[in-house]
Design an enzyme around this catalytic site. Structure first.
Site, PDB file in Angstrom:
ATOM      1  N   GLU A 138      -5.173  -4.955  10.546  1.00 20.15           N
ATOM      2  CA  GLU A 138      -4.134  -3.952  10.779  1.00 20.15           C
ATOM      3  C   GLU A 138      -4.424  -3.224  12.088  1.00 20.15           C
ATOM      4  O   GLU A 138      -5.237  -2.290  12.112  1.00 20.15           O
ATOM      5  CB  GLU A 138      -4.119  -2.928   9.639  1.00 20.15           C
ATOM      6  CG  GLU A 138      -3.822  -3.514   8.283  1.00 20.15           C
ATOM      7  CD  GLU A 138      -3.304  -2.451   7.315  1.00 20.15           C
ATOM      8  OE1 GLU A 138      -2.259  -2.686   6.705  1.00 20.15           O
ATOM      9  OE2 GLU A 138      -3.928  -1.386   7.183  1.00 20.15           O
ATOM     10  N   SER A 162       3.657  -2.216  10.333  1.00 18.40           N
ATOM     11  CA  SER A 162       5.110  -2.331  10.509  1.00 18.40           C
ATOM     12  C   SER A 162       5.659  -3.705  10.109  1.00 18.40           C
ATOM     13  O   SER A 162       6.561  -4.225  10.776  1.00 18.40           O
ATOM     14  CB  SER A 162       5.504  -1.963  11.939  1.00 18.40           C
ATOM     15  OG  SER A 162       5.117  -0.616  12.214  1.00 18.40           O
ATOM     16  N   HIS A 212      -9.434   1.078   5.057  1.00 18.52           N
ATOM     17  CA  HIS A 212      -8.150   1.261   5.750  1.00 18.52           C
ATOM     18  C   HIS A 212      -8.367   2.177   6.948  1.00 18.52           C
ATOM     19  O   HIS A 212      -9.185   3.100   6.896  1.00 18.52           O
ATOM     20  CB  HIS A 212      -7.123   1.857   4.786  1.00 18.52           C
ATOM     21  CG  HIS A 212      -5.743   1.822   5.354  1.00 18.52           C
ATOM     22  ND1 HIS A 212      -5.300   2.753   6.261  1.00 18.52           N
ATOM     23  CD2 HIS A 212      -4.730   0.955   5.173  1.00 18.52           C
ATOM     24  CE1 HIS A 212      -4.057   2.450   6.613  1.00 18.52           C
ATOM     25  NE2 HIS A 212      -3.680   1.363   5.972  1.00 18.52           N
ATOM     26  N   ASN A 255       0.881  -1.173   0.000  1.00 16.30           N
ATOM     27  CA  ASN A 255       0.000   0.000   0.000  1.00 16.30           C
ATOM     28  C   ASN A 255       0.916   1.220   0.000  1.00 16.30           C
ATOM     29  O   ASN A 255       1.507   1.553   1.026  1.00 16.30           O
ATOM     30  CB  ASN A 255      -0.890  -0.035   1.252  1.00 16.30           C
ATOM     31  CG  ASN A 255      -1.716   1.229   1.407  1.00 16.30           C
ATOM     32  OD1 ASN A 255      -1.758   2.072   0.506  1.00 16.30           O
ATOM     33  ND2 ASN A 255      -2.368   1.377   2.551  1.00 16.30           N
ATOM     34  N   TRP A 256       1.033   1.845  -1.159  1.00 20.75           N
ATOM     35  CA  TRP A 256       1.971   2.964  -1.270  1.00 20.75           C
ATOM     36  C   TRP A 256       1.441   4.252  -0.652  1.00 20.75           C
ATOM     37  O   TRP A 256       2.160   5.247  -0.580  1.00 20.75           O
ATOM     38  CB  TRP A 256       2.345   3.187  -2.752  1.00 20.75           C
ATOM     39  CG  TRP A 256       3.376   2.218  -3.245  1.00 20.75           C
ATOM     40  CD1 TRP A 256       4.020   1.245  -2.530  1.00 20.75           C
ATOM     41  CD2 TRP A 256       3.907   2.135  -4.580  1.00 20.75           C
ATOM     42  NE1 TRP A 256       4.912   0.575  -3.329  1.00 20.75           N
ATOM     43  CE2 TRP A 256       4.867   1.091  -4.596  1.00 20.75           C
ATOM     44  CE3 TRP A 256       3.671   2.835  -5.766  1.00 20.75           C
ATOM     45  CZ2 TRP A 256       5.583   0.740  -5.743  1.00 20.75           C
ATOM     46  CZ3 TRP A 256       4.389   2.486  -6.910  1.00 20.75           C
ATOM     47  CH2 TRP A 256       5.331   1.446  -6.892  1.00 20.75           C
ATOM     48  N   LYS A 257       0.182   4.258  -0.249  1.00 24.08           N
ATOM     49  CA  LYS A 257      -0.412   5.459   0.364  1.00 24.08           C
ATOM     50  C   LYS A 257      -0.133   6.681  -0.526  1.00 24.08           C
ATOM     51  O   LYS A 257      -0.108   6.543  -1.749  1.00 24.08           O
ATOM     52  CB  LYS A 257       0.080   5.638   1.803  1.00 24.08           C
ATOM     53  CG  LYS A 257      -0.118   4.357   2.621  1.00 24.08           C
ATOM     54  CD  LYS A 257       0.074   4.525   4.103  1.00 24.08           C
ATOM     55  CE  LYS A 257      -0.144   3.176   4.795  1.00 24.08           C
ATOM     56  NZ  LYS A 257      -0.061   3.271   6.250  1.00 24.08           N
ATOM     57  N   GLU A 286      -6.784   4.576   8.045  1.00 26.29           N
ATOM     58  CA  GLU A 286      -6.606   6.004   7.746  1.00 26.29           C
ATOM     59  C   GLU A 286      -7.874   6.577   7.112  1.00 26.29           C
ATOM     60  O   GLU A 286      -8.238   7.730   7.342  1.00 26.29           O
ATOM     61  CB  GLU A 286      -5.372   6.193   6.844  1.00 26.29           C
ATOM     62  CG  GLU A 286      -4.094   5.989   7.650  1.00 26.29           C
ATOM     63  CD  GLU A 286      -2.906   5.459   6.868  1.00 26.29           C
ATOM     64  OE1 GLU A 286      -2.880   5.575   5.634  1.00 26.29           O
ATOM     65  OE2 GLU A 286      -1.997   4.897   7.518  1.00 26.29           O
ATOM     66  N   GLY A 331       2.956  -1.055   4.248  1.00 25.63           N
ATOM     67  CA  GLY A 331       3.112   0.346   3.874  1.00 25.63           C
ATOM     68  C   GLY A 331       4.575   0.662   3.592  1.00 25.63           C
ATOM     69  O   GLY A 331       5.103   0.376   2.521  1.00 25.63           O
ATOM     70  N   GLY A 332       5.254   1.236   4.589  1.00 23.39           N
ATOM     71  CA  GLY A 332       6.623   1.732   4.432  1.00 23.39           C
ATOM     72  C   GLY A 332       7.581   0.798   3.710  1.00 23.39           C
ATOM     73  O   GLY A 332       8.292   1.215   2.789  1.00 23.39           O
ATOM     74  N   GLY A 356       2.760   2.236  10.831  1.00 20.38           N
ATOM     75  CA  GLY A 356       3.726   3.315  10.674  1.00 20.38           C
ATOM     76  C   GLY A 356       4.438   3.693  11.968  1.00 20.38           C
ATOM     77  O   GLY A 356       5.087   4.727  12.034  1.00 20.38           O
TER      78      GLY A 356
HETATM   79  P1  13P Z   1       3.252   0.316   7.650  1.00 21.07           P
HETATM   80  O1  13P Z   1       3.722  -0.982   7.032  1.00 21.07           O
HETATM   81  O2  13P Z   1       4.011   1.510   7.154  1.00 21.07           O
HETATM   82  O3  13P Z   1       3.141   0.234   9.126  1.00 21.07           O
HETATM   83  O4  13P Z   1       1.743   0.557   7.103  1.00 21.07           O
HETATM   84  C1  13P Z   1       0.829  -0.483   7.213  1.00 21.07           C
HETATM   85  C2  13P Z   1      -0.385  -0.128   6.421  1.00 21.07           C
HETATM   86  O5  13P Z   1      -1.119   0.765   6.788  1.00 21.07           O
HETATM   87  C3  13P Z   1      -0.639  -0.881   5.189  1.00 21.07           C
HETATM   88  O6  13P Z   1      -1.921  -0.655   4.715  1.00 21.07           O
END
Ligand code: 13P
Length: 248
Positions: free
Chosen positions: A165, A210, A93, A9-11, A95, A231-232, A171
């Protein structure tokens, strides 16, 4: 048996130059087609899809509308994503739930719209730190699963993925321990088997929060963790490849 995936997920990250570099790096790698997915920003979806002739990733979106078309300024319809041959959509998600006030009801409507367009929904669920500390984790998560899937019928051909999640692990560098994650995944599995006796056993449940190359092995050893929503660590080709190798 549930299939395994790494979904990046590149956000709101990765510009054109960065994604070119990412795909350039992956061209040199051997990847099993089908198991590795990326959700870039909407504006880059088409470009990434074009690159899949050289790199066998599936490309999808991080959100979409629950409406098919019409006067919804600024929205992206699931039918337009299907039209450009996107494969999946991440929905609910944390967010989006927290920053854009998405309710379980809206997310449920999006799940149906996405499936109606033959795209695969990845339904995200997870508790906040406050909810975990007051022992509400299972209630919150299973309520999100049940409401997100309200009225959703799954046939033999239908594909859907759940992603657990924990909000406090996104994050932050704080991963749920493999045992903490497995406990919730096992609860989700029971709920899926209750809702879908025919196929609940085969629905993939990804862990997100994470996930890194140094913790993926321990996570996927758990019986009900079928990969990661990342994500990251999905932004750097080397890290993404390390995660894919763990699944391979
Ligand atoms: P991180 O891997 O950066 O913690 O993000 C997880 C995420 O929100 C994937 O959708």
């Amino acid at each position: 048996m549930a299939k395994s995936y790494i979904v990046g997920n590149w956000k709101m990250n990765q510009n054109r130059h960065e994604l070119n570099e990412f795909f350039g790096h992956l061209e040199k790698e051997e990847l099993n087609p089908g198991n590795f997915w990326i959700a870039p920003q909407f504006i880059h979806i088409q470009t990434c899809i074009e690159k899949t002739n050289k790199v066998p990733l599936k490309i999808g979106a991080q959100n979409c509308s629950d409406q098919t078309s019409g006067a919804f300024t600024g929205e992206i319809s699931p039918s337009s994503l299907a039209d450009i041959e996107a494969h999946f959509v991440i929905l609910g998600h944390s967010e989006r739930r927290a920053l854009f006030n998405e309710s379980n009801e809206l997310i449920n409507s999006k799940v149906k719209a996405v499936m109606g367009n033959k795209l695969v929904p990845i339904l995200c669920v997870g508790e906040t730190l406050e909810q975990r500390e007051s022992n509400e984790t299972m209630n919150v998560v299973l309520d999100q699963v049940t409401k997100g899937l309200q009225g959703v019928k799954l046939g033999a051909e239908d594909d859907i993925i759940i992603a657990y999640e924990p909000v406090w692990a996104i994050g932050t560098g704080k991963t749920a321990s493999p045992e903490q994650a497995e406990e919730v995944h096992a609860g989700i599995r029971e709920k899926l088997k209750e809702l879908y006796p025919e196929c609940g056993e085969n629905i993939s449940i990804l862990y997100g929060g994470s996930v890194k190359p140094n913790n993926i092995d321990d996570l996927i050893k758990q019986p009900n963790i079928n990969g990661g929503l990342v994500g990251g660590a999905s932004l750097k080709a080397e890290d993404f490849m390390a995660l894919c190798r763990a699944i391979n």
